[in-house]
Design an enzyme around this catalytic site. Structure first.
Site, PDB file in Angstrom:
ATOM      1  N   SER A   1       0.832  -1.214   0.000  1.00 45.27           N
ATOM      2  CA  SER A   1       0.000   0.000   0.000  1.00 45.27           C
ATOM      3  C   SER A   1       0.866   1.264   0.000  1.00 45.27           C
ATOM      4  O   SER A   1       1.546   1.529  -0.979  1.00 45.27           O
ATOM      5  CB  SER A   1      -0.956  -0.051   1.195  1.00 45.27           C
TER       6      SER A   1
ATOM      7  N   HIS B   1      -7.624  -5.922   1.220  1.00 42.50           N
ATOM      8  CA  HIS B   1      -6.424  -5.104   1.385  1.00 42.50           C
ATOM      9  C   HIS B   1      -5.560  -5.568   2.554  1.00 42.50           C
ATOM     10  O   HIS B   1      -4.327  -5.555   2.471  1.00 42.50           O
ATOM     11  CB  HIS B   1      -6.862  -3.650   1.591  1.00 42.50           C
TER      12      HIS B   1
END
Length: 430
Positions: free
Chosen positions: A206, A407
């Site tokens: 990320s 995620h």
């Protein structure tokens, strides 16, 4: 970014639900180095002072638990005869010796080096929060790597400065631009100097990918330091993010905008203990914990070890500057990959133009492996496709072959070893 919503919900729950005060998992309050050592691995703590004065903490796993390969021996028969035959054999002996040195460097202590960099509201903890055969840092160490774990300014391990205190707003006057300009290049330089490795591998999750991509716009020469880069949940363009985050981005610009300078998301010891109890295996509120993770990161099969979830929530979130979150909100609304937008007046002063600097992914010339998932609500397939199109050397574009992998599953899921980490290590080693 989305953690803010989750944190607010958790805070309300903590107010409404009394603490059950169950016995805590023994790993709940351990820091990264302690989490490493309790698994039997060697751990080192290093500090890097950035050029603008922040003191960052790095953690190192210099070797794994697998046996060290036996050093290669240089065997080549000596010939005493002279003449052309002797000269040829001496030349072949030197070539043979150089080739053995090249092939056996890691066996003689020169392990390949890798730096792992966390995402928003995370820390080095996230790469060791699982059993050794399932946590990425341990897997890489056992695969023969000298593993380094970075921590960006402002998280729980990097809250020092040569002259500022976290109590001062000036300490929090940064976005992820500064992490790309100072933290990451200074950590990479430190790791190279300490290990004497001319090149190393890089793995980001990320925000760990965002700052890598942006860094190459400031220091193109650092491409020469990196052998391969792995981008888990790659983040540059994020305007196709889950609609709820777009609404939050609009709201954050209205209430705070570019002027916000403070910290959010760091848990006290009491907060960690309360969350661990809230998410413990037998707690009635455990299901709420899993729901919040799904709301934050996307649909998930929740393949998180039942007994270890309390440890995970006690370590994440690890704190962040609100301006980092504001910067991501700007990317969502601007639909561009760009530097922090201070407004026309300060933009002109800082960038020499009324608008912020635009970052180009074409500046990232290292071989890249992209690892992404269909159900990631933050770094969506459409945004990853744009990133893949603009990066010049995508060597692997890997979609996780499982629906319901979100995620945060890149870090915490029991499925991550099979679906992500084994292909990741294979990519680095080829």
């Amino acid at each position: 970014m989305g953690f803010l919503t989750g944190l607010n919900i958790i805070t309300v729950i903590l107010i409404l639900v009394s603490c059950d005060c169950r016995a805590l998992h023994p790993h709940t309050l351990l820091d990264t180095s302690e989490l490493i050592r309790i698994r039997g691995y060697p751990a080192e703590v290093h500090h890097v002072t950035t050029r603008d004065g922040y003191v960052l903490q790095l953690h190192r796993i210099p070797r794994g638990l697998t046996p060290t390969p036996r050093p290669c021996t240089r065997r080549f028969r000596t010939h005493e005869s002279k003449g052309m035959r002797w000269i040829l054999l001496e030349w072949l002996k030197k070539v043979h010796s150089r080739e053995i040195s090249r092939r056996c460097g890691s066996a003689q202590g020169k392990r390949p080096v890798v730096l792992l960099m966390h995402g928003v509201l995370s820390s080095s903890d996230d790469f060791v929060l699982n059993d050794p055969h399932q946590a990425l840092a341990f897997m890489l160490a056992d695969a023969g790597y000298d593993v380094w774990l970075g921590n960006a300014r402002g998280n729980t391990y990097s809250r020092r400065h040569v002259r500022l205190s976290p109590e001062q707003p000036e300490f929090w006057d940064f976005s992820w631009d500064e992490i790309a300009q100072y933290d990451l290049p200074d950590m990479l330089a430190y790791v190279r100097n300490t290990t004497r490795a001319p090149t190393l591998d890089y793995v980001g999750h990320s925000m760990g990918t965002t700052v890598f991509f942006a860094m190459m716009n400031y220091y193109p020469h650092i491409n020469g330091w990196i052998r391969k880069m792995v981008a888990m949940a790659p983040s540059a363009y994020i305007h196709n993010i889950f609609a709820g985050y777009r609404m939050l981005s609009i709201f954050s610009q209205i209430v705070g905008g570019s002027e916000s300078k403070y910290e959010t998301g760091r848990l006290s010891v009491e907060g960690k203990t309360s969350l661990a109890n809230l998410c413990s295996p037998d707690a009635l509120t455990r299901g709420v914990c899993l729901k919040i993770i799904g709301l934050v990161a996307g649909p998930s099969r929740h393949a998180i070890e039942r007994d270890y979830l309390p440890v995970i929530v006690a370590h994440t979130p690890a704190g962040v500057a609100t301006r980092v979150l504001t910067h991501y909100s700007q990317l969502i609304l601007a639909q561009r990959f760009q530097a922090f937008d201070y407004g026309p007046t300060r933009n002109l002063e800082k960038y020499g133009s009324l608008t912020p600097r635009q970052y180009s992914l074409e500046r990232v010339t290292v071989p890249v492996g992209l690892f992404w998932s269909q159900d990631d609500w933050i770094n969506t397939p459409r945004d990853v496709a744009q990133i893949a199109e603009e990066l010049p050397r995508v060597m692997l574009n890997y979609k996780v072959p499982l629906r319901g992998f979100n995620h945060l599953d890149f870090l915490w899921s029991e499925d991550a070893r099979r679906l992500v980490y084994i292909p990741l290590v294979k990519f680095l080693k080829t």
